[in-house]
Scaffold this motif. Sequence first.
Motif: not given
Length: 467
Positions: A217-218, A220-221, A226
């Motif tokens: 999750a980390w 991804r967010i 990036r």
Amino acid sequence: MPHTTSFTLPAVRNEVSSLWKLAWPILIGQLATVGMGAADVAMTGHTNPEELAAVSLGAAIWSIVLVTVSGIMMAINTLVAHEIGAARHDKVPHIVRQSLWKALLVGLVAWLLTNMAALVFDHLMLEPAVAAKAKLFVHIISCALPPFAAYRALYGYSTSINQTKPVMVIALAALALNILVNYLLIYGHWGMPKLGGVGCAVATTCCVWMMLLAMLAWIRIAPAYRATYPFTHWEGPQMSSIGPMLRLGLPIGVTYFAEVSAFGVISLLVARFGVIQVSAHQIALNFSSVVFMVPLTFGIALVTRVGHAVGEANLRRARFISWVGVGMSLTAAIVSATLITVFRHQIAQAYTSDPQVQALCAQLLLFAALFQLSDATQVATSCAIRGYKVTRQPMLIQLLAFWGFSLPIGYVLGLAPAGFLWSPAEPMAAAGFWIGLVTGLTVAAVLLTWYLNRLSLQRLRAAHQVC
């Protein structure tokens, strides 16, 4: 021509600052992760010696496999660090994706081997109840191995792009969850079943799955991922990529196995001396593993820092970083050795309320204090060597040190077998094995320091000749 880096006070101070900035979140994360094991032992230690012995024996096998898997997965640290140092960010996503396929393979093999290893408890002359609980502990906790391997792949990716705070936050959350679930399942609070030591295995398995999901999750967010985000598209396993990763990672895994298996085998051999000996030994070993996280953290940071420098083709700086990191590890070791010596009785009391276990544990902690310097040196030097993408030589040195020195010496002193040219008048039990450990760690530290110096000079001279 490589950039120059002199061992001046400002240069050393700057490098210490850079290493510490990278390392401190890793340190907190590592301490929290190992704190889960410490919480297991400490919370079980306040039930009864039989439960503690079962958890200690199960944890001995679990630790061997867990650390070996960590080592095998550590190849991603070096690979990503080299690509980042060379400014080839586009290569990183593929490495991460293939490392996750590798994690699935490694995790499933580890699960199978762990369950097979639990059969050893049937042959250690243990009390039947202790053996049964230790086997159940291993069977349950082995289910955490596939997600753990995947987590370590993402862990290595994150730390190698200088994103270490996620590791810290996730590990702290896992530690809090582990303590809560331990409290509920060990003692049977809030209407939960009273599982004793087996509750620790359930808690750890839940926490590892949580860590993996949180890291996914980390990544991804968080915006920091990036430029190298690995989950833009599906990619199947490619042995052309997984094979080299295994060739780089397996020697690291064997290196870790050589050390932790020596500790684990000793735990199993000490078991024949009874619950008091094995419990005291495991407490001292568990606390030592917590303290070991400090030099190990500097080592993990060294893999990244040295890897970046080698990727940039700055071999002089890579050598400089290596020795600064070794110096930081030694400084931390001096502090920890002093604190262990002074507070050994208080440490033992924090783990168990049994007076006999406390007294023996305090004695063993003196040996733990003694090997802090050599342990810190060997882990820092071996990690710096891995930053150069060299893994085979540290593996051979560790095998020699722990299986050629630690175990044979510990066996002779601890068990005093008949027929040897020399052995103590009476078996020294756990203390004899700890003397063997001190010897092996010292051998590893000396040989790895020599090899790091030789390797870094060779690479530096080769770079000058190319220029």
